[in-house]
Design a protein around this motif. Structure first.
Motif, PDB file in Angstrom:
ATOM      1  N   ALA A 185       3.909  -9.759   0.984  1.00 23.39           N
ATOM      2  CA  ALA A 185       4.927  -9.632   2.032  1.00 23.39           C
ATOM      3  C   ALA A 185       6.324  -9.837   1.460  1.00 23.39           C
ATOM      4  O   ALA A 185       7.280  -9.159   1.865  1.00 23.39           O
ATOM      5  CB  ALA A 185       4.655 -10.636   3.143  1.00 23.39           C
ATOM      6  N   GLY A 186       6.458 -10.751   0.517  1.00 16.78           N
ATOM      7  CA  GLY A 186       7.749 -11.024  -0.074  1.00 16.78           C
ATOM      8  C   GLY A 186       8.266  -9.909  -0.950  1.00 16.78           C
ATOM      9  O   GLY A 186       9.461  -9.881  -1.285  1.00 16.78           O
ATOM     10  N   MET A 187       7.403  -8.984  -1.338  1.00 21.82           N
ATOM     11  CA  MET A 187       7.819  -7.865  -2.188  1.00 21.82           C
ATOM     12  C   MET A 187       8.245  -6.641  -1.380  1.00 21.82           C
ATOM     13  O   MET A 187       8.764  -5.680  -1.958  1.00 21.82           O
ATOM     14  CB  MET A 187       6.669  -7.461  -3.121  1.00 21.82           C
ATOM     15  CG  MET A 187       6.327  -8.502  -4.156  1.00 21.82           C
ATOM     16  SD  MET A 187       4.923  -7.960  -5.175  1.00 21.82           S
ATOM     17  CE  MET A 187       4.809  -9.330  -6.318  1.00 21.82           C
ATOM     18  N   ALA A 188       7.994  -6.641  -0.072  1.00 22.04           N
ATOM     19  CA  ALA A 188       8.324  -5.482   0.757  1.00 22.04           C
ATOM     20  C   ALA A 188       9.809  -5.129   0.586  1.00 22.04           C
ATOM     21  O   ALA A 188      10.644  -6.013   0.403  1.00 22.04           O
ATOM     22  CB  ALA A 188       8.002  -5.782   2.222  1.00 22.04           C
ATOM     23  N   PRO A 189      10.127  -3.841   0.637  1.00 23.34           N
ATOM     24  CA  PRO A 189       9.298  -2.710   1.075  1.00 23.34           C
ATOM     25  C   PRO A 189       8.623  -1.934  -0.058  1.00 23.34           C
ATOM     26  O   PRO A 189       7.997  -0.924   0.214  1.00 23.34           O
ATOM     27  CB  PRO A 189      10.313  -1.820   1.790  1.00 23.34           C
ATOM     28  CG  PRO A 189      11.583  -2.018   1.007  1.00 23.34           C
ATOM     29  CD  PRO A 189      11.564  -3.464   0.574  1.00 23.34           C
ATOM     30  N   HIS A 190       8.785  -2.389  -1.323  1.00 23.28           N
ATOM     31  CA  HIS A 190       8.187  -1.627  -2.424  1.00 23.28           C
ATOM     32  C   HIS A 190       7.533  -2.566  -3.424  1.00 23.28           C
ATOM     33  O   HIS A 190       8.048  -3.667  -3.682  1.00 23.28           O
ATOM     34  CB  HIS A 190       9.259  -0.811  -3.183  1.00 23.28           C
ATOM     35  CG  HIS A 190      10.084   0.085  -2.324  1.00 23.28           C
ATOM     36  ND1 HIS A 190       9.588   1.242  -1.764  1.00 23.28           N
ATOM     37  CD2 HIS A 190      11.381  -0.009  -1.951  1.00 23.28           C
ATOM     38  CE1 HIS A 190      10.560   1.823  -1.057  1.00 23.28           C
ATOM     39  NE2 HIS A 190      11.644   1.091  -1.165  1.00 23.28           N
TER      40      HIS A 190
ATOM     41  N   ARG B   3      -1.638  -7.977   8.832  1.00 22.48           N
ATOM     42  CA  ARG B   3      -0.183  -8.128   8.690  1.00 22.48           C
ATOM     43  C   ARG B   3       0.511  -6.838   8.266  1.00 22.48           C
ATOM     44  O   ARG B   3       1.741  -6.743   8.358  1.00 22.48           O
ATOM     45  CB  ARG B   3       0.121  -9.234   7.668  1.00 22.48           C
ATOM     46  CG  ARG B   3      -0.340 -10.607   8.132  1.00 22.48           C
ATOM     47  CD  ARG B   3      -0.187 -11.660   7.049  1.00 22.48           C
ATOM     48  NE  ARG B   3       1.197 -11.834   6.639  1.00 22.48           N
ATOM     49  CZ  ARG B   3       1.591 -12.697   5.698  1.00 22.48           C
ATOM     50  NH1 ARG B   3       0.670 -13.443   5.068  1.00 22.48           N
ATOM     51  NH2 ARG B   3       2.862 -12.802   5.377  1.00 22.48           N
ATOM     52  N   LEU B   4      -0.248  -5.855   7.791  1.00 23.67           N
ATOM     53  CA  LEU B   4       0.358  -4.597   7.358  1.00 23.67           C
ATOM     54  C   LEU B   4       0.766  -3.768   8.574  1.00 23.67           C
ATOM     55  O   LEU B   4      -0.060  -3.430   9.416  1.00 23.67           O
ATOM     56  CB  LEU B   4      -0.625  -3.798   6.501  1.00 23.67           C
ATOM     57  CG  LEU B   4      -0.619  -4.048   4.996  1.00 23.67           C
ATOM     58  CD1 LEU B   4      -1.770  -3.289   4.344  1.00 23.67           C
ATOM     59  CD2 LEU B   4       0.707  -3.632   4.361  1.00 23.67           C
ATOM     60  N   LYS B   5       2.051  -3.449   8.654  1.00 20.51           N
ATOM     61  CA  LYS B   5       2.559  -2.652   9.781  1.00 20.51           C
ATOM     62  C   LYS B   5       2.765  -1.190   9.397  1.00 20.51           C
ATOM     63  O   LYS B   5       2.705  -0.306  10.240  1.00 20.51           O
ATOM     64  CB  LYS B   5       3.873  -3.263  10.264  1.00 20.51           C
ATOM     65  CG  LYS B   5       3.717  -4.701  10.740  1.00 20.51           C
ATOM     66  CD  LYS B   5       5.047  -5.390  10.934  1.00 20.51           C
ATOM     67  CE  LYS B   5       5.792  -4.892  12.139  1.00 20.51           C
ATOM     68  NZ  LYS B   5       7.031  -5.687  12.386  1.00 20.51           N
ATOM     69  N   HIS B   6       3.024  -0.976   8.127  1.00 22.72           N
ATOM     70  CA  HIS B   6       3.253   0.387   7.637  1.00 22.72           C
ATOM     71  C   HIS B   6       2.874   0.418   6.164  1.00 22.72           C
ATOM     72  O   HIS B   6       3.121  -0.545   5.427  1.00 22.72           O
ATOM     73  CB  HIS B   6       4.719   0.798   7.801  1.00 22.72           C
ATOM     74  CG  HIS B   6       5.061   2.072   7.071  1.00 22.72           C
ATOM     75  ND1 HIS B   6       4.693   3.302   7.547  1.00 22.72           N
ATOM     76  CD2 HIS B   6       5.699   2.287   5.884  1.00 22.72           C
ATOM     77  CE1 HIS B   6       5.109   4.234   6.697  1.00 22.72           C
ATOM     78  NE2 HIS B   6       5.715   3.655   5.685  1.00 22.72           N
TER      79      HIS B   6
ATOM     80  N   ILE C 264       3.498   1.430  -3.886  1.00 23.53           N
ATOM     81  CA  ILE C 264       3.395   1.572  -2.424  1.00 23.53           C
ATOM     82  C   ILE C 264       4.726   1.232  -1.767  1.00 23.53           C
ATOM     83  O   ILE C 264       5.517   0.436  -2.285  1.00 23.53           O
ATOM     84  CB  ILE C 264       2.285   0.667  -1.832  1.00 23.53           C
ATOM     85  CG1 ILE C 264       2.498  -0.816  -2.189  1.00 23.53           C
ATOM     86  CG2 ILE C 264       0.911   1.144  -2.276  1.00 23.53           C
ATOM     87  CD1 ILE C 264       1.533  -1.770  -1.496  1.00 23.53           C
ATOM     88  N   THR C 265       4.946   1.856  -0.624  1.00 19.83           N
ATOM     89  CA  THR C 265       6.046   1.524   0.275  1.00 19.83           C
ATOM     90  C   THR C 265       5.399   0.969   1.541  1.00 19.83           C
ATOM     91  O   THR C 265       4.489   1.592   2.104  1.00 19.83           O
ATOM     92  CB  THR C 265       6.881   2.770   0.608  1.00 19.83           C
ATOM     93  OG1 THR C 265       7.457   3.260  -0.605  1.00 19.83           O
ATOM     94  CG2 THR C 265       7.992   2.447   1.606  1.00 19.83           C
ATOM     95  N   PHE C 266       5.846  -0.220   1.997  1.00 15.47           N
ATOM     96  CA  PHE C 266       5.118  -0.876   3.068  1.00 15.47           C
ATOM     97  C   PHE C 266       6.027  -1.843   3.841  1.00 15.47           C
ATOM     98  O   PHE C 266       7.101  -2.218   3.394  1.00 15.47           O
ATOM     99  CB  PHE C 266       3.922  -1.639   2.495  1.00 15.47           C
ATOM    100  CG  PHE C 266       4.293  -2.767   1.566  1.00 15.47           C
ATOM    101  CD1 PHE C 266       4.246  -4.087   2.000  1.00 15.47           C
ATOM    102  CD2 PHE C 266       4.714  -2.515   0.261  1.00 15.47           C
ATOM    103  CE1 PHE C 266       4.592  -5.126   1.148  1.00 15.47           C
ATOM    104  CE2 PHE C 266       5.053  -3.554  -0.594  1.00 15.47           C
ATOM    105  CZ  PHE C 266       4.992  -4.874  -0.155  1.00 15.47           C
ATOM    106  N   GLU C 267       5.498  -2.209   5.000  1.00 17.20           N
ATOM    107  CA  GLU C 267       6.147  -3.230   5.833  1.00 17.20           C
ATOM    108  C   GLU C 267       5.054  -4.197   6.296  1.00 17.20           C
ATOM    109  O   GLU C 267       3.966  -3.760   6.682  1.00 17.20           O
ATOM    110  CB  GLU C 267       6.814  -2.575   7.035  1.00 17.20           C
ATOM    111  CG  GLU C 267       7.531  -3.563   7.960  1.00 17.20           C
ATOM    112  CD  GLU C 267       8.138  -2.893   9.177  1.00 17.20           C
ATOM    113  OE1 GLU C 267       8.669  -3.623  10.034  1.00 17.20           O
ATOM    114  OE2 GLU C 267       8.053  -1.641   9.289  1.00 17.20           O
ATOM    115  N   MET C 268       5.354  -5.485   6.228  1.00 21.17           N
ATOM    116  CA  MET C 268       4.364  -6.498   6.633  1.00 21.17           C
ATOM    117  C   MET C 268       4.996  -7.495   7.582  1.00 21.17           C
ATOM    118  O   MET C 268       6.194  -7.810   7.476  1.00 21.17           O
ATOM    119  CB  MET C 268       3.827  -7.250   5.415  1.00 21.17           C
ATOM    120  CG  MET C 268       2.774  -6.526   4.633  1.00 21.17           C
ATOM    121  SD  MET C 268       2.123  -7.535   3.255  1.00 21.17           S
ATOM    122  CE  MET C 268       1.052  -8.669   4.145  1.00 21.17           C
ATOM    123  N   ALA C 269       4.171  -8.000   8.478  1.00 23.84           N
ATOM    124  CA  ALA C 269       4.604  -9.117   9.326  1.00 23.84           C
ATOM    125  C   ALA C 269       4.731 -10.354   8.471  1.00 23.84           C
ATOM    126  O   ALA C 269       4.001 -10.553   7.488  1.00 23.84           O
ATOM    127  CB  ALA C 269       3.599  -9.337  10.436  1.00 23.84           C
ATOM    128  N   ALA C 270       5.654 -11.229   8.842  1.00 25.03           N
ATOM    129  CA  ALA C 270       5.881 -12.461   8.065  1.00 25.03           C
ATOM    130  C   ALA C 270       4.659 -13.341   8.089  1.00 25.03           C
ATOM    131  O   ALA C 270       3.863 -13.325   9.013  1.00 25.03           O
ATOM    132  CB  ALA C 270       7.084 -13.176   8.638  1.00 25.03           C
TER     133      ALA C 270
END
Length: 428
Positions: free
Chosen positions: A144-149, A396-399, A422-428
């Motif tokens: 999660a801390g590495m989002a968005p890539h 937790r993965l949203k995208h 990967i490109t991604f978005e996660m909930a905290a």
């Protein structure tokens, strides 16, 4: 089935580590072999002839008969005549530098396996879930801390299973990076990015030198661990191995070092490869993530299908102890048999629609962990750590989507993704 010999130009491709950097190409090669040469002989210049075993049922028939198809007398992986001779010259007549469970036959194999077997049975592994889940949560937070890539393989998949198994063995975190480096030198010795720096992968002598250097580093490290655990036993696998006995005597040193080595390499590398491949599949297949989010009970099946899909141990070689008839073919005593697990797990006669990823595939009797008495000792721990990881990450993965081109390692033995951007978005 009249095609006894595989055309050299077709067979030679699976003797080349670089071929396995392209999984689509590999799948096409073995699709042809299953269809036209399901059990046929490859005569590649510089190698002894090998039966190439591509069908699921044939692989199971061989691997459930350890007394007939041996693991100890020849190289367990493809090796040229020159390389095999160099190995015997180097070791004083032995076919291997390491002496792991993989390289043993019965009854020795079971005697050594029993040293730790109870600690890897389902009941024992279940007790590790709180520890494994805590590690999984930390890695989910790290992701999660590495989002968005991020490069999921390089940044996380290499390290999560490494920490799990080495913490169970009892190896301090400061030494984990060393174990990862040695694993890559051993299993991906031919990969331009992961091989030992400065090594010449076209020279069999150089490859053997790399394996010997890896063994020497493991020996230097684990001789100290063995001495410590014999003097001061702890509640860890290192103490079990260090104090383990076979036929009432301490394990022979080379076997003990090799025991530690396989735990420190295959104990995480195959799970890393499967985890990386699973994320790659999630990122490239629309709807799969949402399907798992909507029905978390599918995660266990997702893990199982990931193992089939990845098949990180792609092949092993066995030798026939005596004459045997298989699929109507006459196998002769001393013949070598190349068992393609990656082909068996795509066998159209064993799996419905094998080139479709199905998290609800049932039954899923894959051979990703092998089969018979040599089936992977750590299979239950591997399943647990992957299930815990995805149970922490998927909700937790949203995208999620691929952020570039994924890349496989170039290795004919253990193969998995080395880059999964990967490109991604996660909930905290």
């Amino acid at each position: 089935m009249d095609n006894l010999k595989i055309p050299v130009e077709l067979a030679a491709q699976i003797y080349n580590p670089a071929t396995f950097g392209d999984r689509n190409r590999v799948n096409e090669i073995f699709k042809i072999l299953r269809r036209d040469y399901p059990l046929s002989i490859a005569e590649v210049p510089g190698y002894d002839p090998h039966w190439i075993v591509t069908k699921y049922d044939d692989i199971r028939e061989i691997t459930r008969q350890d007394e007939l198809f041996l693991s100890s007398v020849r190289s367990k992986t493809l090796a040229s005549q020159h390389a095999e001779q160099l190995m015997r010259d180097y070791t004083g007549g032995l076919p291997h530098i390491f002496r792991t469970l993989v390289h043993m036959d019965e009854p020795e194999h079971t005697e050594y396996r029993n040293v730790t077997a109870a600690h890897f049975m389902p009941q024992a592994v279940a007790k590790l879930e709180p520890k494994v889940r805590e590690i999984a949560k930390r890695y989910a937070d790290r992701l999660a801390g590495m989002a968005p890539h991020c490069d999921f393989a390089w940044d996380l998949a290499f390290y999560y299973p490494l920490e799990v198994i080495l913490s169970v063995v009892g190896i301090p975190e400061k030494d984990h990076e060393k174990m990862l480096r040695l694993t890559q030198w051993l299993f991906t010795y031919a990969d331009p990015e992961l091989k030992r720096p400065g090594s010449n992968v076209t020279d069999p002598g150089e490859i053997i030198k790399t394996w010997d250097l890896v063994y020497a580093e493991f020996k230097d490290y684990y001789d100290k661990v063995i001495a410590d655990r014999r003097a001061h036993p702890r509640d860890d696998i290192a103490s079990v191995i260090a104090n383990g006995q076979v036929r009432g005597c301490p394990m022979e040193n080379r076997a003990a070092i090799s025991y530690f080595a396989i735990a420190s390499t295959a104990g995480h590398d195959t799970t890393s490869a499967t985890t990386g491949m699973a994320m790659w599949k999630l990122a490239e297949e629309p709807g799969l993530l949402q399907r798992l989010k909507d029905n978390p009970k599918l995660i266990a099946g997702f893990v199982e299908e990931s193992i089939r899909w990845a098949t990180p141990i792609q092949q092993f070689v066995r030798s026939a102890k005596e004459d045997y008839v298989l699929r109507g073919r006459q196998i002769k005593k001393g013949d070598l048999l190349y068992l393609s697990y990656i082909s068996g797990n795509r066998d159209e006669d064993a799996f419905e629609d094998p080139f479709t990823f199905k998290p609800d595939r049932s039954p899923n009797r894959h051979i990703g962990f092998g089969y018979g008495t040599h089936i992977c000792l750590g299979q239950h721990l591997a399943r647990l750590e992957m299930r815990c990881f995805w149970e922490e990450v998927i909700p937790r993965l949203k995208h999620l989507e691929m952020g570039g081109e994924g890349r496989m390692t170039e290795s004919e033995l253990v193969c998995g993704p080395k880059h999964v951007p990967i490109t991604f978005e996660m909930a905290a």
